[in-house]
Design an enzyme around this catalytic site. Structure first.
Site, PDB file in Angstrom:
ATOM      1  N   GLY A  26       0.728  -1.580   0.040  1.00 16.99           N
ATOM      2  CA  GLY A  26      -0.172  -0.188  -0.222  1.00 16.99           C
ATOM      3  C   GLY A  26       0.257   1.250  -0.273  1.00 16.99           C
ATOM      4  CD  GLN A  28       4.386   4.629   5.678  1.00 14.13           C
ATOM      5  OE1 GLN A  28       5.437   4.457   6.355  1.00 14.13           O
ATOM      6  NE2 GLN A  28       3.459   5.289   6.282  1.00 14.13           N
ATOM      7  CG  ASP A  83      -4.468  -1.577  13.047  1.00  7.51           C
ATOM      8  OD1 ASP A  83      -2.130  -1.568  12.912  1.00  7.51           O
ATOM      9  OD2 ASP A  83      -4.164   0.059  12.850  1.00  7.51           O
ATOM     10  CD  GLN A  86      -0.262  -5.646  11.130  1.00  8.65           C
ATOM     11  OE1 GLN A  86      -0.030  -5.923  12.560  1.00  8.65           O
ATOM     12  NE2 GLN A  86      -0.337  -4.639  10.319  1.00  8.65           N
ATOM     13  CG  HIS A 108       0.159   0.742  14.869  1.00 14.31           C
ATOM     14  ND1 HIS A 108       0.142   1.939  15.749  1.00 14.31           N
ATOM     15  CD2 HIS A 108      -2.164   0.403  14.872  1.00 14.31           C
ATOM     16  CE1 HIS A 108      -1.255   1.945  16.303  1.00 14.31           C
ATOM     17  NE2 HIS A 108      -2.127   1.099  15.677  1.00 14.31           N
ATOM     18  CD  GLU A 231     -10.952  31.576   7.045  1.00 15.81           C
ATOM     19  OE1 GLU A 231      -9.917  31.860   7.942  1.00 15.81           O
ATOM     20  OE2 GLU A 231     -11.622  32.006   6.381  1.00 15.81           O
TER      21      GLU A 231
END
Length: 344
Positions: A26, A28, A83, A86, A108, A231
């Site tokens: 992916g 990452q 996560d 896994q 992580h 903003e």
């Protein structure tokens, strides 16, 4: 104070002769894999056939294999799938190939900290967690910089886990910016708390609540969008560059006074009490169990809440306004295999 590591503290030679498997290509996974390869590390990509990530890995010059093959051949196995996936992936494709001298790597700590992955005692288990999305990990590296990382050791079977972790951090550019030492518990719990209370949950709800309040009072949705969402970037950019006090120096005195005199009425004692409850749900493992169960049950709440969020009028108004701002670049989709918001 946290211990910090920089370029001089890490030796890439620690990875010499080591094969590193990146499981999950992916955003990452791609960023880390490309940086590792550019740093001279031998990289194996584990990615299922049939998806765009597989094709992208091939375009990038890799020869993707299945997770079993990668885990069997690699010395260091970096798990970068989401996560909730896994635990099963580890049990089916990685655990059977672990042996003394190998290492498990994470960005992580969710599955290790909450016990969904229980590694054998004779392998190293450590974490290198970039504090930014994989696309930024890559672009910063190419520009000669880096994204700050966290490093943590869960299991040091070889006695060299920290050397490997720092070398890995250096190979992806982290030591250029600084690497902070932590532990799996701290990283996991603070990461989840930040996502839920401030970065995603808190900020999203604050924006929607402010928007709704103005629209319900009769103001134009476009005006509400600009004041409550558009903003935000200006304020966050100022905080990112110079902290909250620095932001105060960049806004008008009227805005600064409004911050001091009204902000605590919104984020008040009741809000902080709720934050403490959320933190306790994280620390106890209740949130982790809830999220794993949500996925096992087909994500009924996740899908319902996503649909409700997508249907909010702020999304329609925002899309129309942004379509006229041709200079706004569309963000790259970020896979939560980040780690975290990330990261993860």
């Amino acid at each position: 104070m946290a211990k910090m590591y920089y370029e001089k503290d890490a030796d890439l030679n620690a990875l010499k002769g080591k094969k590193v498997a990146i499981v999950g290509y992916g955003i990452q996974g791609r960023g880390q894999a490309l940086n590792l390869r550019d740093s001279g590390v031998e990289v194996i990509i584990a990615q299922r056939k049939g998806g765009k990530n597989y094709d992208l890995a091939v375009e990038d010059g890799f020869k993707p294999v299945d997770a079993d093959t990668a885990a069997r051949e690699a010395d260091i196995i970096q798990i970068l799938v989401q996560d909730h996936l896994q635990g099963d992936l580890y049990a089916q494709s990685i655990a059977p190939h672990l042996k003394a001298g190998k290492a498990l790597l994470f960005s992580h700590g969710f599955n290790i900290h909450f016990g969904y992955i229980k590694p054998p005692k004779d392998v190293d288990v450590f974490m290198v967690a970039p504090k930014g999305p994989g696309a930024l990990v890559r672009t910063q590296f190419l520009e000669g910089g880096g994204v700050p990382c966290l490093v943590a050791i869960y299991q040091d079977a070889s006695g060299n886990a920290m050397k490997y972790a720092l070398a890995y951090a250096k190979a992806i550019g982290g030591t250029r910016a600084g690497v902070i030492e932590t532990n799996f518990k701290e990283e996991t719990e603070t990461d989840l708390f930040g996502e839920q209370v401030v970065l995603c949950g808190g900020l999203s709800e604050l924006i929607r609540a402010g928007f709704d309040t103005l629209v319900e009072a009769g103001y134009q949705p476009e005006m509400a969008y600009f004041e409550c969402l558009h903003e935000v970037k200006l304020i966050v950019d100022a905080m990112f560059a110079e902290g909250i006090s620095g932001m105060h120096r960049r806004v008008s005195d009227t805005a600064e006074y409004g911050d001091y005199s009204r902000g605590r009425r919104v984020i008040n004692a009741q809000a902080k009490d709720e934050m403490r409850k959320i933190l306790q749900e994280i620390r106890s493992g209740a949130f982790a169990k809830e999220w794993i169960d949500e996925n096992k049950n087909g994500r009924p709440n996740y899908n319902k809440w996503r649909a409700e969020s997508d249907a909010h009028v702020i999304e329609k108004v925002g899309a129309e306004l942004r379509s006229m701002m041709h200079w706004i670049k569309q963000p790259v989709q970020q896979n939560s295999a980040k780690a975290g918001v990330a990261t993860r």
